[in-house]
Design an enzyme around this catalytic site. Structure first.
Site, short mmCIF file in Angstrom:
data_model
loop_
_atom_site.label_atom_id
_atom_site.label_comp_id
_atom_site.label_asym_id
_atom_site.label_seq_id
_atom_site.Cartn_x
_atom_site.Cartn_y
_atom_site.Cartn_z
N HIS A 171 0.60 -1.16 0.18
CA HIS A 171 -0.06 -0.08 0.05
C HIS A 171 0.89 1.18 -0.17
O HIS A 171 2.12 1.06 0.39
CB HIS A 171 -0.99 0.05 1.21
CG HIS A 171 -2.05 -1.16 1.14
ND1 HIS A 171 -3.12 -0.96 1.94
CD2 HIS A 171 -2.15 -2.19 0.47
CE1 HIS A 171 -3.85 -2.13 1.58
NE2 HIS A 171 -3.08 -2.88 0.92
N CYS A 228 -5.80 2.70 5.84
CA CYS A 228 -6.74 1.14 6.10
C CYS A 228 -5.95 0.57 7.37
O CYS A 228 -4.97 1.29 7.91
CB CYS A 228 -6.55 0.09 5.02
SG CYS A 228 -4.77 -0.49 4.92
N GLU A 260 1.28 3.92 1.86
CA GLU A 260 1.69 4.36 2.96
C GLU A 260 2.76 3.37 3.49
O GLU A 260 3.76 3.66 3.96
CB GLU A 260 0.78 4.22 4.20
CG GLU A 260 -0.28 5.46 4.26
CD GLU A 260 -1.69 4.99 3.34
OE1 GLU A 260 -2.60 5.44 3.49
OE2 GLU A 260 -1.66 3.82 2.67
N CYS A 283 -2.31 -0.23 7.26
CA CYS A 283 -1.38 1.19 7.11
C CYS A 283 -1.31 1.65 8.39
O CYS A 283 -0.44 2.44 8.59
CB CYS A 283 -1.94 1.92 5.98
SG CYS A 283 -1.53 0.88 4.52
#
Length: 157
Positions: free
Chosen positions: A54, A84, A56, A87
């Protein structure tokens, strides 16, 4: 430190450009220290077949590498969307000073990125989760924990 619009614009630019180039979903992130970008990331889930890639997480990895540190003290994280659960966990482990986000998790859910089920799963006991989880071999597993407790030269985190 007050937020800086140019850093959020860069996160959004990464989200848009890299998604259009086929790297993954529409998410971007930059990490800033002392007014300079020290790490950038964008969603690479489908292009790398890595469900942890992801924006991040990839930005945290790059920033930590560039700073030669496993923590982001003195840093700010700018991300194109509210993090999320995965993250969010990575952010807490990295310990930046502040997080700024553009879109909400509801905005993400509206385009098919709904992580609410993960928040619900976290609240359940392991044996009630949709992916079955079962503990076993605890005593053997604890040997690594005892070794950690007794390690004189460990780096605490």
């Amino acid at each position: 430190m007050p937020f800086d619009k140019k850093f959020m614009e860069r996160a959004i630019q990464l989200a848009t450009e890299k998604m259009l180039q086929g790297h993954g979903g529409p998410f971007g992130c930059v990490i800033v220290k002392d007014g300079e970008i020290v790490g950038e990331g964008f969603n690479k889930v489908t292009s790398t077949n890595d469900p942890t890639a992801h924006a991040e997480v990839t930005a945290i990895r790059e920033a930590c590498k560039n700073l030669s540190s496993f923590q982001l003290d003195g840093c700010e994280l700018y991300t194109s969307c509210e993090p999320c659960p995965m993250c969010l966990g990575a952010i807490y482990w990295a310990r930046p000073d502040k997080v700024y986000y553009a879109c909400t998790k509801e905005d993400a859910a509206a385009i098919g990125f709904d992580d609410d089920f993960i928040y619900q799963e976290i609240e359940l006991s392991p044996n009630q989760r949709s992916i079955p989880m079962q503990q076993f071999h605890q005593q053997e597993g604890l040997t690594a924990f005892v070794a950690w407790q007794n390690k004189a030269d460990k780096t605490e985190y």
